[in-house]
Every structure is written in structure tokens, then in C-alpha cells.
Design an enzyme around this catalytic site. Sequence first.
Site, PDB file in Angstrom:
ATOM      1  N   GLU A  83       3.287  -3.238  -4.304  1.00  0.00           N
ATOM      2  CA  GLU A  83       3.480  -1.905  -4.883  1.00  0.00           C
ATOM      3  C   GLU A  83       2.692  -0.837  -4.141  1.00  0.00           C
ATOM      4  OE1 GLU A  83       2.906  -1.462  -9.129  1.00  0.00           O
ATOM      5  OE2 GLU A  83       4.865  -2.311  -9.562  1.00  0.00           O
ATOM      6  N   HIS A  94       6.164 -29.281   1.112  1.00  0.00           N
ATOM      7  CA  HIS A  94       7.329 -30.149   0.952  1.00  0.00           C
ATOM      8  C   HIS A  94       8.569 -29.346   0.571  1.00  0.00           C
ATOM      9  CE1 HIS A  94       4.749 -33.758   1.100  1.00  0.00           C
ATOM     10  NE2 HIS A  94       3.859 -32.884   0.651  1.00  0.00           N
ATOM     11  N   LYS A 139      14.403   1.334 -13.847  1.00  0.00           N
ATOM     12  CA  LYS A 139      14.182   1.712 -15.257  1.00  0.00           C
ATOM     13  C   LYS A 139      15.227   2.727 -15.689  1.00  0.00           C
ATOM     14  CE  LYS A 139       9.149   1.233 -15.371  1.00  0.00           C
ATOM     15  NZ  LYS A 139       7.907   1.989 -15.396  1.00  0.00           N
TER      16      LYS A 139
HETATM   17  O1  PA5 Z   1       0.547  -1.075 -10.971  1.00  0.00           O
HETATM   18  C1  PA5 Z   1       1.152  -0.436 -11.812  1.00  0.00           C
HETATM   19  O2  PA5 Z   1       0.885   0.753 -12.052  1.00  0.00           O
HETATM   20  C2  PA5 Z   1       2.278  -1.071 -12.629  1.00  0.00           C
HETATM   21  O3  PA5 Z   1       2.522  -2.375 -12.254  1.00  0.00           O
HETATM   22  C3  PA5 Z   1       1.923  -1.051 -14.107  1.00  0.00           C
HETATM   23  O4  PA5 Z   1       0.733  -1.744 -14.300  1.00  0.00           O
HETATM   24  C4  PA5 Z   1       3.004  -1.666 -14.960  1.00  0.00           C
HETATM   25  O5  PA5 Z   1       4.240  -1.038 -14.733  1.00  0.00           O
HETATM   26  C5  PA5 Z   1       2.670  -1.549 -16.439  1.00  0.00           C
HETATM   27  O6  PA5 Z   1       2.479  -0.225 -16.799  1.00  0.00           O
HETATM   28  P1  PA5 Z   1       1.810   0.196 -18.158  1.00  0.00           P
HETATM   29  O7  PA5 Z   1       0.406  -0.300 -18.163  1.00  0.00           O
HETATM   30  O8  PA5 Z   1       1.874   1.694 -18.182  1.00  0.00           O
HETATM   31  O9  PA5 Z   1       2.618  -0.435 -19.255  1.00  0.00           O
END
Ligand code: PA5
Length: 427
Positions: A280, A301, A415
Site C-alpha cells: 500500500e 515444495h 469500494k
Molecule cells: O493502511 C491503511 O490505511 C488501511 O489498510 C486501513 O488500515 C484499512 O483500510 C482499515 O481502515 P480503518 O481503520 O479506517 O477501518
Amino acid sequence: STQLLQTTILNEQFLNIDYSKYTSSVAAIHQHLENTKDELTGWLNAPLEDNHELIHSILSVANEIKDNADVLVVIGVGGSYLGAKAIQDALTPYFGVHPNGIEVVYVGQNMSGAYIHHLLKSLEEKEFYINVISKSGSTMEPALAFRVFRQYLEDRYGEDSPQRIIVTTDPEKGILKEIADFHGYRQFEIPCTIGGRYSVLTAVGLLPIAVAGVDIIQILAGAKHAAILLKDGNIEHNEAYRYAVSRYELFLQGYKIELLASFEPSLANFHDWWKQLFGESEGKDKKGLFPATVNFSTDLHAIGQFIQDGNPILFETLLHFHNIKDDYIVPFNERDEDNLNYLSNRSFNNINATSKQGTAIAHAEGGVPVIQLELERLDAYHLGYLIYFFMKACAISAYLLDVNPFDQPGVEAYKNKMLELLKQNEN
Ligand code: PA5
């Protein structure tokens, strides 16, 4: 402070990485990271700050949960659960629970109805608490799970239910914050300056792992050790920066996949945490290494053939802890029908380490670049150190690619489509 982690590149000569040419660019990126105020860099100095009050309140809530429940149900997704699950699995027994903890289970990280159904069933005979974790407070997966499990908890505990719900969220805004304020649920905050995937060392990770029996003081001490040591802008002295530059150079040389590998299965979820952190942070603007993971020797394996001989698009980052706490000795057998007596009296961990050595050499000789990251032991202190090491290396890696390590604009696309479809099909 001494280095707790050694980085070695097994085939460095052949890869010809000249670190000195990065001295000034890395120093400039380092300065940028240290000075930037308007980005999500609160995690950078958090381990150096006084956190006594926070630790005290986390430990007291964790003790209350351990005293009054058999299970803690943690609700969260992405950065709001991966770190806790990673540490819990790495530092608690493979089977059963840690002697200082209780069972901690996770939900709201997927939308499987079967998963929800089975978890609810498993709680029928057990006492439980909920820790719902969401920075935005409105992510679909945890929000739906919270609806289900809060309702179930209210049915079970009636007017005592608010005591059994702990909310970890933004200190100022969001629907979850509003619900928590309205019902008087206890709250821990996710600081505004710390994004999801950099939040494992806040209450997001610390409360669940404390309940699971992990020593959070040692985790934080290890992270502090790393925060002090890795504050050096000189690539010569900074192992995290050396790792960041190595992987960047390999990326430039055409290796587009980084394969994180280790030989201890309890690290599988740690791999997942790492995968999210780097995926990310780096994967944007059509750039970034694809972060993939394997667990050896199991995956030797399965995918070992590809790594050794297949399309040369990947390099391997081999994570190795020299000492694993528990072990087992191969027994001697009179009959030796399986011809394995040559291994009797050797420990499994020793054989596993030898297999790691052999694999690393074979892969390196086969032309796969191998970066080895070695630590002395798999314990809370070293894991805290490693977590901070990766977060620091990740931020620098993203800046080397000239992308923002702290946003994730691409996550919104699915989303929006999903919401569009759900609203079309409203019943
Ligand atoms: O790294 C990030 O920002 C995302 O992976 C969030 O942690 C994830 O989408 C969860 O978001 P939230 O804590 O707002 O529910």
C-alpha cells in the site's frame, strides 16, 4: 545501541550495487521524513516519547478482559488488524493459548457469512469482550461485523454490555467515535498522525497482543532501540536504508517482485503485515515492487521450482531468526528403517537452519538475488525492533520511487464500485 539486525546480500558482487551513489539522495529523503509535519509521520518518533500512561491503561484493560472473558473478539481490517495478528502468531504457541493470555480471534477482515456464522457459534459457550478497531470508523467489513457482534453481545450481557466493548478509533471524528461517545464505551485513540499500516505500535496492536499474553513493554523497548539506531541519515550506518536502497536497485535492474521468505511458520501473518505495509505504501503511480511472501520449507515444495528456475522476475528477502525458543530433538531409532539415524540427536531447529542455508545458496547460485535479514532471536524485543525497521525502510523506499508512503488512493476504486452495486441491488 548495537545493531540487532544484519543485512547481507549474498550475490552483491554480481549485482554490483554501489551504495555510495545514494549517500546524498538518502540523506535528503531522511531529512524530509524527519522534518515533514503535515504528513502521517507520527509513528516515526512515537517509540521515543513517554508512553507510560498509555501502557498503564492498555495493561489494566487487558487484565480486566483476561479476568472476565475466555475470548477477545477483535474487529478490524488492513492496518487495523494485521499487525496484532502478526505479533500474536509469532509470539504465542502454535496450539492453545499463551500462559499469560487468553484466546484472541479476528473478524471484520473479510465478508464471509460462513466465517461470521462459525465464529458466533464458537462463542456460544464462552465469555467474551469486543475490541473494535477502525480509524475512519466506517470501513464496510469491520462496520458490518461490529453490527453483528455488538448485537450478539447485547443479547448475551444486557445492561452490562457497554463494559465489554472497547473501541479503538480516531480521537476526534467518525461514526464509530460517535457511537462510542453515545453509549459510553471505553476508547483508545489512533493518533491523527498515524495511518493504519503504521499503527501496530499504538493501541491498535498493543491491546489485542497484551490480551493474547505478549509482553508489550518488550515490543516497545525493541522498537525504541530501532528508532534510536535508525535515526542516522547516513546510509553507511543505517541498515534500514541499506535494505531500502538494495531493493530499489534490484527494482531498477528489472526484478519486479520481492519475495519475503522465512523458515518459521508462525511468521506467516507477519509476512501479511509486511505485504500490506509495502504494497500500500509503494504500489501507486504505476510503480512499486510487488510484495509476495512464502513460508519455507513448506513452499519449497510448491513454488521452489519457480524461484530456482522460473521467469527471473523476482528477488528474495530471507528473514531469519537464529534462536527460536522451543525445539525438539530427532530421536535415535534402533531399527533405522527410514535411514534417518544420521540426523538423530540433531534438533529440528538446527536442521531447519541448515535447510535455510542450503536454500539461500542454491537460490543465489541460480541467479536469484538474495537479501538476508538476520536477527538473533524470535522474541518480543527483536520483533518490536524488526517492525520499526520495516516501517522506516518502507517510508524511505516509497520516497526513492517518488511516491507518497502514507496514502492509498487506489483502495477507493473497489469500494466505490461495490457501494454502487450494493445500492443498485438494495432490497
Ligand atoms: O493502511 C491503511 O490505511 C488501511 O489498510 C486501513 O488500515 C484499512 O483500510 C482499515 O481502515 P480503518 O481503520 O479506517 O477501518
